[in-house]
Design a protein around this motif. Structure first.
Motif, PDB file in Angstrom:
ATOM      1  N   UNK A 193       3.962  -7.055  -2.090  1.00  0.00           N
ATOM      2  CA  UNK A 193       3.243  -7.993  -2.559  1.00  0.00           C
ATOM      3  C   UNK A 193       3.405  -8.166  -4.872  1.00  0.00           C
ATOM      4  N   UNK A 194       3.996  -9.116  -5.138  1.00  0.00           N
ATOM      5  CA  UNK A 194       3.979  -9.240  -6.459  1.00  0.00           C
ATOM      6  C   UNK A 194       3.260 -10.139  -6.704  1.00  0.00           C
ATOM      7  N   UNK A 195       2.081 -10.416  -6.183  1.00  0.00           N
ATOM      8  CA  UNK A 195       1.416 -11.569  -7.288  1.00  0.00           C
ATOM      9  C   UNK A 195      -0.185 -10.596  -7.620  1.00  0.00           C
ATOM     10  N   UNK A 196      -0.231  -9.290  -7.883  1.00  0.00           N
ATOM     11  CA  UNK A 196      -1.258  -8.668  -8.210  1.00  0.00           C
ATOM     12  C   UNK A 196      -0.649  -7.449  -9.092  1.00  0.00           C
ATOM     13  N   UNK A 197      -1.065  -6.675  -9.685  1.00  0.00           N
ATOM     14  CA  UNK A 197      -0.600  -5.710 -10.231  1.00  0.00           C
ATOM     15  C   UNK A 197      -0.892  -4.339  -9.576  1.00  0.00           C
ATOM     16  N   UNK A 198      -0.064  -3.308  -9.384  1.00  0.00           N
ATOM     17  CA  UNK A 198      -0.386  -1.946  -8.999  1.00  0.00           C
ATOM     18  C   UNK A 198      -1.897  -1.827  -9.599  1.00  0.00           C
ATOM     19  N   UNK A 199      -2.884  -2.058 -10.626  1.00  0.00           N
ATOM     20  CA  UNK A 199      -3.175  -1.603 -10.679  1.00  0.00           C
ATOM     21  C   UNK A 199      -4.921  -2.352 -10.062  1.00  0.00           C
ATOM     22  N   UNK A 200      -4.357  -3.433 -10.767  1.00  0.00           N
ATOM     23  CA  UNK A 200      -5.358  -4.479  -9.383  1.00  0.00           C
ATOM     24  C   UNK A 200      -5.746  -3.976  -7.726  1.00  0.00           C
ATOM     25  N   UNK A 227       0.986  -1.088  -0.119  1.00  0.00           N
ATOM     26  CA  UNK A 227       0.001  -0.031   0.338  1.00  0.00           C
ATOM     27  C   UNK A 227       0.307   1.587  -0.090  1.00  0.00           C
ATOM     28  N   UNK A 228       2.009   1.416   0.586  1.00  0.00           N
ATOM     29  CA  UNK A 228       3.015   2.405   0.686  1.00  0.00           C
ATOM     30  C   UNK A 228       3.255   2.415  -0.563  1.00  0.00           C
ATOM     31  N   UNK A 229       3.886   1.452  -1.367  1.00  0.00           N
ATOM     32  CA  UNK A 229       4.696   2.103  -3.192  1.00  0.00           C
ATOM     33  C   UNK A 229       3.240   2.173  -3.730  1.00  0.00           C
ATOM     34  N   UNK A 230       1.945   1.474  -3.232  1.00  0.00           N
ATOM     35  CA  UNK A 230       0.688   2.972  -4.293  1.00  0.00           C
ATOM     36  C   UNK A 230       0.573   4.089  -4.253  1.00  0.00           C
ATOM     37  N   UNK A 231       0.610   4.816  -2.742  1.00  0.00           N
ATOM     38  CA  UNK A 231       0.095   5.778  -2.381  1.00  0.00           C
ATOM     39  C   UNK A 231       1.450   6.332  -2.524  1.00  0.00           C
ATOM     40  N   UNK A 232       2.841   5.873  -2.276  1.00  0.00           N
ATOM     41  CA  UNK A 232       3.975   7.142  -2.984  1.00  0.00           C
ATOM     42  C   UNK A 232       3.915   7.744  -4.095  1.00  0.00           C
ATOM     43  N   UNK A 233       2.816   6.603  -5.238  1.00  0.00           N
ATOM     44  CA  UNK A 233       3.383   7.105  -6.694  1.00  0.00           C
ATOM     45  C   UNK A 233       2.021   7.554  -6.811  1.00  0.00           C
TER      46      UNK A 233
END
Length: 420
Positions: free
Chosen positions: A214-221, A98-104
């Protein structure tokens, strides 16, 4: 013959010792200190900057909080209950992803939001950028993670304390040099420090599993999965952000401080609700599916009790607190205090029922739908109410929307619990 006080004292000790009560008291530390600093800041800022400049700062902060909701992308709504239900070994991975997604999300939101806020408030872009950073940095942090993993001390140290110290430093700075730039530079610095410290703390918790994505799911997903929670928080934030902008554009500048002070007092009252909501969000799901129904019903009863007590307190206290905080510059009439009280009651019931019960029983879509409908109704109501009745009309519209949202979410929750 035994005294009747004995059983009463026993029940009182049992109530105080209840896990939900203990957890609420621990989470309340952050809220109490934050509220005290916020309340103290009102007379200081009005005295040093004037009530009109203070009102403009409040508008800027409202816009910044809206940007924070975008950066948070719903994890504040769904994150606590989700992480509380995960095995310990998977919790840190959930946070890191979630941190990666929010920083983006953070960088483009900060740039665009700064330009928009500067144009609306007619203020220096640097001041707008620092005010925005003050709000969006904590949104990328670990506050919801600390709530879901039942770590109130960490929540205080890495979320509340940086904000408290930042605001305290900002008030000292304003006393020395009355300037908005000095104020927001101090708050932004401590907000960034809190973000970095919270991430370091989570990274060192070995019990929560490895620090990995967690690389089992793409950022978009991942973002698609967050849409119900994001929609709920995004639309709810519109109710807290846009009304002050609408009122600013319609009423005379001299009337804006009245709405801003009423709005601030309502928000500070809402902060009283926050530690209880934080405790309930993790308490309801963590005991397993077999206890969700009973715990959810207790949570809804707690919400009703808080709503009633808070409404009475708001109606009673707001008229005499307002002149005290504003150094006699602003008075809140009884009609507005009644609207504020009813609005708080609806907010207490709808927030606890929505975020702690609907999310837990799998009714996140109802949460999002109700938030969207309430947002549209509230904004239209504020627009019409302000045009017809100025500031009282806007606050009455917000109160009616809050009550309607509470009724709908309570009905959905009761039907959902009956079906489980």
């Amino acid at each position: 013959m035994s005294s009747p006080l004995g059983p009463r004292r026993g029940r009182a000790r049992k109530a105080i010792g209840h896990e939900l009560v203990r957890r609420s008291l621990l989470f309340s530390l952050s809220i109490v200190l934050s509220t005290l600093v916020g309340v103290v800041s009102i007379p200081v800022l009005i005295g040093q900057l004037g009530d009109t400049t203070w009102a403009r700062l409040a508008v800027l902060q409202s816009i910044s909080q809206f940007l924070a909701v975008i950066v948070g992308f719903g994890w504040g709504a769904t994150g606590p209950s989700t992480v509380a239900s995960l095995p310990d070994r998977d919790r840190k991975e959930f946070f890191v992803t979630s941190l990666l997604a929010r920083v983006i999300i953070l960088l483009p939101v900060l740039v665009a939001g700064t330009l928009i806020a500067a144009a609306i408030v007619h203020i220096d872009p640097l001041v707008a950028a620092l005010a925005a950073l003050t709000s969006v940095a904590p949104a990328a942090g670990a506050a919801w993670y600390f709530i879901g993993t039942n770590r109130p001390v960490a929540l205080f140290l890495f979320d509340a304390l940086p904000a408290i110290l930042g605001q305290a430093a900002a008030l000292v700075g304003v006393l020395v040099a009355p300037s908005l730039l000095v104020y927001v530079a101090s708050t932004a610095s401590f907000a960034v420090l809190g973000l970095l410290a919270s991430c370091v703390f989570v990274a060192t918790r070995s019990a929560d599993g490895p620090w990995r994505i967690d690389r089992s799911q793409a950022l978009r997903g991942l973002l698609q999965d967050q849409m119900p929670g994001f929609t709920a928080t995004f639309t709810t934030s519109l109710i807290t952000t846009l009304p002050v902008v609408i009122v600013k554009l319609i009423v005379p500048a001299s009337a804006l401080p009245l709405f801003v002070l009423a709005d601030r007092l309502s928000r500070y009252a809402g902060l009283v609700l926050a530690p209880i909501l934080q405790a309930i969000q993790s308490w309801v799901p963590e005991a397993g599916r077999e206890h969700i129904r009973s715990r959810a019903r207790i949570a809804m009863l707690v919400a009703c009790g808080i709503g009633f007590i808070g409404a009475v307190g708001m109606i009673t206290c707001a008229p005499w607190v307002a002149p005290l905080l504003s150094q006699g510059a602003i008075a809140i009439p009884p009609l507005i205090s009644v609207a504020m009280g009813l609005g708080f009651a609806g907010e207490a019931i709808s927030q606890i029922t929505g975020l702690a019960v609907l999310v837990t029983i799998g009714r996140s879509r109802a949460l999002a739908l109700s938030a969207g409908v309430a947002t549209v109704a509230a904004l239209l109501g504020v627009l019409v109410g302000t045009l017809l009745l100025d500031v009282p009309g806007a606050l009455i519209a917000l109160a009616l929307t809050s009550i309607g949202l509470a009724i709908y979410r309570s009905r959905v929750a009761l039907l959902g619990l009956a079906a489980t």
